[in-house]
Design a protein around this motif. Structure first.
Motif, PDB file in Angstrom:
ATOM      1  N   CYS A   1      -3.082  29.453  12.908  1.00  0.00           N
ATOM      2  CA  CYS A   1      -1.653  29.364  12.630  1.00  0.00           C
ATOM      3  C   CYS A   1      -1.417  28.196  11.664  1.00  0.00           C
ATOM      4  CB  CYS A   1      -0.843  29.176  13.903  1.00  0.00           C
ATOM      5  SG  CYS A   1      -1.126  27.595  14.699  1.00  0.00           S
ATOM      6  N   CYS A   2      -0.225  28.126  11.142  1.00  0.00           N
ATOM      7  CA  CYS A   2       0.078  27.087  10.149  1.00  0.00           C
ATOM      8  C   CYS A   2       0.585  25.796  10.778  1.00  0.00           C
ATOM      9  CB  CYS A   2       1.109  27.618   9.157  1.00  0.00           C
ATOM     10  SG  CYS A   2       0.451  28.940   8.126  1.00  0.00           S
ATOM     11  N   CYS A   3       0.704  25.727  12.091  1.00  0.00           N
ATOM     12  CA  CYS A   3       1.250  24.531  12.736  1.00  0.00           C
ATOM     13  C   CYS A   3       0.330  23.324  12.583  1.00  0.00           C
ATOM     14  CB  CYS A   3       1.494  24.799  14.219  1.00  0.00           C
ATOM     15  SG  CYS A   3       2.684  26.121  14.495  1.00  0.00           S
ATOM     16  N   GLY A   4      -0.964  23.518  12.626  1.00  0.00           N
ATOM     17  CA  GLY A   4      -1.904  22.404  12.574  1.00  0.00           C
ATOM     18  C   GLY A   4      -2.188  21.901  11.168  1.00  0.00           C
ATOM     19  N   CYS A   5      -1.744  22.645  10.155  1.00  0.00           N
ATOM     20  CA  CYS A   5      -2.091  22.248   8.787  1.00  0.00           C
ATOM     21  C   CYS A   5      -1.275  21.052   8.305  1.00  0.00           C
ATOM     22  CB  CYS A   5      -1.941  23.417   7.817  1.00  0.00           C
ATOM     23  SG  CYS A   5      -0.268  23.994   7.598  1.00  0.00           S
ATOM     24  N   PHE A   6      -0.225  20.657   9.003  1.00  0.00           N
ATOM     25  CA  PHE A   6       0.596  19.515   8.590  1.00  0.00           C
ATOM     26  C   PHE A   6       0.075  18.188   9.138  1.00  0.00           C
ATOM     27  CE2 PHE A   6       3.581  23.132   8.572  1.00  0.00           C
ATOM     28  CZ  PHE A   6       3.853  23.150   7.225  1.00  0.00           C
ATOM     29  N   VAL A   7      -0.820  18.234  10.108  1.00  0.00           N
ATOM     30  CA  VAL A   7      -1.321  17.015  10.751  1.00  0.00           C
ATOM     31  C   VAL A   7      -2.022  16.074   9.765  1.00  0.00           C
ATOM     32  CG1 VAL A   7      -2.880  16.139  12.528  1.00  0.00           C
ATOM     33  CG2 VAL A   7      -1.454  18.131  13.006  1.00  0.00           C
ATOM     34  N   PRO A   8      -2.908  16.527   8.883  1.00  0.00           N
ATOM     35  CA  PRO A   8      -3.578  15.586   7.971  1.00  0.00           C
ATOM     36  C   PRO A   8      -2.616  14.857   7.036  1.00  0.00           C
ATOM     37  CG  PRO A   8      -4.747  17.665   8.004  1.00  0.00           C
ATOM     38  CD  PRO A   8      -3.488  17.865   8.757  1.00  0.00           C
TER      39      PRO A   8
ATOM     40  N   VAL B   1       0.838  -1.196   0.000  1.00  0.00           N
ATOM     41  CA  VAL B   1       0.000   0.000   0.000  1.00  0.00           C
ATOM     42  C   VAL B   1       0.868   1.238   0.000  1.00  0.00           C
ATOM     43  CG1 VAL B   1      -1.818   1.237   1.234  1.00  0.00           C
ATOM     44  CG2 VAL B   1      -1.770  -1.246   1.283  1.00  0.00           C
ATOM     45  N   GLU B   2       0.495   2.191  -0.842  1.00  0.00           N
ATOM     46  CA  GLU B   2       1.135   3.496  -0.875  1.00  0.00           C
ATOM     47  C   GLU B   2       0.065   4.523  -0.562  1.00  0.00           C
ATOM     48  OE1 GLU B   2       2.808   6.480  -4.273  1.00  0.00           O
ATOM     49  OE2 GLU B   2       3.335   4.372  -4.450  1.00  0.00           O
ATOM     50  N   TYR B   3       0.289   5.336   0.453  1.00  0.00           N
ATOM     51  CA  TYR B   3      -0.694   6.333   0.871  1.00  0.00           C
ATOM     52  C   TYR B   3      -0.356   7.670   0.210  1.00  0.00           C
ATOM     53  CZ  TYR B   3      -1.909   2.863   4.352  1.00  0.00           C
ATOM     54  OH  TYR B   3      -2.311   1.708   4.964  1.00  0.00           O
ATOM     55  N   VAL B   4      -1.327   8.247  -0.484  1.00  0.00           N
ATOM     56  CA  VAL B   4      -1.116   9.518  -1.174  1.00  0.00           C
ATOM     57  C   VAL B   4      -2.183  10.514  -0.739  1.00  0.00           C
ATOM     58  CG1 VAL B   4       0.025   8.540  -3.198  1.00  0.00           C
ATOM     59  CG2 VAL B   4      -2.442   8.711  -3.169  1.00  0.00           C
ATOM     60  N   PRO B   5      -1.821  11.793  -0.623  1.00  0.00           N
ATOM     61  CA  PRO B   5      -2.812  12.808  -0.241  1.00  0.00           C
ATOM     62  C   PRO B   5      -3.871  12.966  -1.328  1.00  0.00           C
ATOM     63  CG  PRO B   5      -0.574  13.695  -0.124  1.00  0.00           C
ATOM     64  CD  PRO B   5      -0.481  12.350  -0.739  1.00  0.00           C
ATOM     65  N   ASN B   6      -5.074  13.298  -0.914  1.00  0.00           N
ATOM     66  CA  ASN B   6      -6.175  13.528  -1.853  1.00  0.00           C
ATOM     67  C   ASN B   6      -6.815  14.879  -1.534  1.00  0.00           C
ATOM     68  OD1 ASN B   6      -7.673  13.028   0.450  1.00  0.00           O
ATOM     69  ND2 ASN B   6      -8.293  10.988  -0.157  1.00  0.00           N
ATOM     70  N   ASN B   7      -7.924  15.208  -2.177  1.00  0.00           N
ATOM     71  CA  ASN B   7      -8.588  16.492  -1.937  1.00  0.00           C
ATOM     72  C   ASN B   7      -9.054  16.629  -0.495  1.00  0.00           C
ATOM     73  OD1 ASN B   7      -8.213  17.325  -4.531  1.00  0.00           O
ATOM     74  ND2 ASN B   7     -10.246  16.710  -5.237  1.00  0.00           N
ATOM     75  N   ARG B   8      -9.480  15.520   0.094  1.00  0.00           N
ATOM     76  CA  ARG B   8      -9.926  15.567   1.486  1.00  0.00           C
ATOM     77  C   ARG B   8      -8.775  15.995   2.407  1.00  0.00           C
ATOM     78  NH1 ARG B   8     -12.009  10.430   5.041  1.00  0.00           N
ATOM     79  NH2 ARG B   8     -12.584  11.608   6.870  1.00  0.00           N
ATOM     80  N   THR B   9      -7.571  15.498   2.137  1.00  0.00           N
ATOM     81  CA  THR B   9      -6.398  15.872   2.934  1.00  0.00           C
ATOM     82  C   THR B   9      -6.163  17.374   2.855  1.00  0.00           C
ATOM     83  OG1 THR B   9      -5.447  13.740   2.320  1.00  0.00           O
ATOM     84  CG2 THR B   9      -3.968  15.324   3.351  1.00  0.00           C
ATOM     85  N   HIS B  10      -6.237  17.930   1.657  1.00  0.00           N
ATOM     86  CA  HIS B  10      -5.982  19.361   1.487  1.00  0.00           C
ATOM     87  C   HIS B  10      -7.071  20.210   2.129  1.00  0.00           C
ATOM     88  CE1 HIS B  10      -2.884  17.972  -1.133  1.00  0.00           C
ATOM     89  NE2 HIS B  10      -3.697  17.620  -2.123  1.00  0.00           N
ATOM     90  N   ILE B  11      -8.321  19.771   2.051  1.00  0.00           N
ATOM     91  CA  ILE B  11      -9.432  20.535   2.652  1.00  0.00           C
ATOM     92  C   ILE B  11      -9.322  20.537   4.172  1.00  0.00           C
ATOM     93  CG2 ILE B  11     -11.941  20.534   3.012  1.00  0.00           C
ATOM     94  CD1 ILE B  11     -12.166  19.553   0.083  1.00  0.00           C
TER      95      ILE B  11
END
Length: 142
Positions: A109-116, A88-98
């Protein structure tokens, strides 16, 4: 009234009489003249052909993989026809970006935007055959 008077009054010119069905030039059809009227060039009707399409029963090497899950899944590879456990390879999708954008706006702040981007549950899981590296399917979390 003559023709010049009709044109001055805005009336259309008189229609000219033509032959009802002029013959085409001789080279139009080449060596093959057209069929006579009422003659059909369709082949005679034949009995319809019946095509039977069968699918293999479950457990007899079906060509469609089962449902893919978020993790490695056991299935039969359609390319090499081997029973494998997928990689399995996990890749970001639109849900991740939203989700990332929402956390950035809500947290301020921008600190929490890396969690997804670190969570597997926010990404699409692409399944590959470990033998031939062929793409088998994907799982998108709902």
């Amino acid at each position: 009234m003559d023709a010049t008077m009709e044109n001055k009054m805005g009336l259309p010119p008189p229609y000219e009489q033509t032959r009802p069905n002029p013959a085409p030039p001789p080279s139009y059809f080449g060596d093959n003249p057209p069929p006579p009227p009422g003659f059909s060039t369709l082949p005679p009707a034949t009995a319809p052909r019946t095509t039977v399409i069968t699918t293999p029963a479950a457990g007899q090497g079906s060509t469609r993989p089962g449902k893919m899950g978020p993790g490695p899944t056991g299935t039969t590879c359609m390319t090499c026809n081997k029973t494998v456990v997928t990689t399995v390879e996990y890749v970001p999708n639109n849900r991740t970006h939203i989700i990332s954008a929402a956390l950035c706006i809500l947290a301020g702040c921008c600190c929490g935007c890396f969690v997804p981007y670190c969570m597997r549950s926010c990404k699409t899981a692409n399944h590959y055959c470990p033998q031939c590296k062929a793409f088998i399917g994907s799982y998108t979390p709902s």
